[in-house]
Motif scaffolding. Structure first.
Motif, short mmCIF file in Angstrom:
data_model
loop_
_atom_site.label_atom_id
_atom_site.label_comp_id
_atom_site.label_asym_id
_atom_site.label_seq_id
_atom_site.Cartn_x
_atom_site.Cartn_y
_atom_site.Cartn_z
N SER A 18 35.76 53.90 -8.21
CA SER A 18 36.05 52.65 -8.92
C SER A 18 36.20 51.43 -8.03
O SER A 18 35.80 50.33 -8.41
CB SER A 18 37.32 52.81 -9.76
OG SER A 18 38.45 52.99 -8.93
N TRP A 21 33.00 52.00 -4.59
CA TRP A 21 31.66 52.13 -5.15
C TRP A 21 30.86 53.23 -4.46
O TRP A 21 31.26 53.77 -3.45
CB TRP A 21 30.89 50.83 -5.11
CG TRP A 21 31.54 49.64 -5.73
CD1 TRP A 21 32.60 49.64 -6.61
CD2 TRP A 21 31.20 48.28 -5.52
NE1 TRP A 21 32.92 48.34 -6.94
CE2 TRP A 21 32.08 47.49 -6.29
CE3 TRP A 21 30.24 47.64 -4.75
CZ2 TRP A 21 32.01 46.11 -6.32
CZ3 TRP A 21 30.17 46.26 -4.78
CH2 TRP A 21 31.05 45.51 -5.55
N THR A 36 23.89 50.86 -6.94
CA THR A 36 25.34 50.93 -6.82
C THR A 36 25.94 51.26 -8.18
O THR A 36 25.47 50.78 -9.21
CB THR A 36 25.89 49.59 -6.32
OG1 THR A 36 25.29 49.31 -5.06
CG2 THR A 36 27.40 49.62 -6.18
N ASN A 38 29.98 52.25 -10.13
CA ASN A 38 31.42 52.40 -9.95
C ASN A 38 32.08 52.99 -11.20
O ASN A 38 33.28 52.84 -11.39
CB ASN A 38 32.08 51.07 -9.55
CG ASN A 38 32.12 50.06 -10.67
OD1 ASN A 38 31.24 50.05 -11.52
ND2 ASN A 38 33.14 49.23 -10.69
N ARG A 81 30.02 46.93 2.18
CA ARG A 81 30.23 46.27 0.89
C ARG A 81 29.10 45.31 0.52
O ARG A 81 28.65 45.29 -0.62
CB ARG A 81 31.56 45.53 0.90
CG ARG A 81 31.98 44.99 -0.44
CD ARG A 81 32.00 46.07 -1.50
NE ARG A 81 33.01 45.78 -2.48
CZ ARG A 81 33.62 46.68 -3.18
NH1 ARG A 81 33.33 47.95 -3.03
NH2 ARG A 81 34.52 46.36 -4.05
N THR A 85 26.73 45.63 -2.75
CA THR A 85 26.60 44.53 -3.70
C THR A 85 25.12 44.24 -3.96
O THR A 85 24.70 44.10 -5.12
CB THR A 85 27.31 43.26 -3.18
OG1 THR A 85 28.71 43.57 -3.03
CG2 THR A 85 27.15 42.10 -4.14
N GLY A 88 23.42 46.77 -6.10
CA GLY A 88 23.86 46.74 -7.49
C GLY A 88 23.36 45.53 -8.27
O GLY A 88 23.43 45.50 -9.49
#
Length: 170
Positions: A18, A21, A36, A38, A81, A85, A88
């Motif tokens: 969550s 990811w 991606t 989550n 990260r 991002t 996703g």
């Protein structure tokens, strides 16, 4: 990477899925796609260690997952990260995700794909899937919040229940 049992995973999986990811990847070297995600669950179902993931209908990775019948979940540290991002928010239909800077694919013994720098990799074989249905939501506010197309773009999810076949850590 070292293979461990699913029951030996030390990481907090709720946090990993969550907050940190994961990448869902399907295909083979030279012909795969990744995205991606989550949303997911992990536990025991049907006498197997299982994971449940959700993929929207329009996602390009869904075509690979459906065709292959299997996928990997790759988890990284926070230094990835920005890449997560990007994976996703951009479609494999628009960019070649096999050539994203900072994301180096690695063949697993099974032929599935993961990436260098992973802190956890879970290989999965799909056991069951179906498309979420509006009429099955007992709490209609959840459907409105997550799938009201006027508020959030994108289609409804397919959920995949997959047997965990192998787990790897560095």
């Amino acid at each position: 990477m070292k293979e461990i049992k699913a029951t030996e995973i030390q990481e907090n999986l709720v946090k990993l899925i969550s907050k940190d990811w994961m990448l869902i990847t399907a295909g083979e070297m030279g012909n795969y796609n990744t995205m991606t995600a989550n949303w997911g669950l992990i536990g025991e179902l049907w006498f197997n260690d299982m994971i449940e993931v959700f993929i929207r209908q329009e996602r390009y990775t869904k075509e690979f997952v459906d065709r292959e019948g299997r996928f990997t979940l790759t988890f990284f540290g926070n230094e990835y990260r920005n890449i997560l991002t990007e994976m996703g928010t951009k479609s494999g239909r628009d960019i070649n995700k096999m050539n994203v800077p900072g994301l180096t694919p690695v063949d697993l013994p099974s032929g599935q794909i993961t990436f260098e720098g992973a802190k956890l990799v879970i290989e999965c074989d799909i056991v069951y899937s179906d498309i979420l249905k509006k009429e099955n939501f007992k709490e209609t506010s959840v459907f409105e919040r997550c799938y009201d197309s006027a508020k959030i773009p994108g289609g409804i999810h397919t959920r995949y229940y997959a047997r965990i076949t192998r787990v790897f850590v560095p």
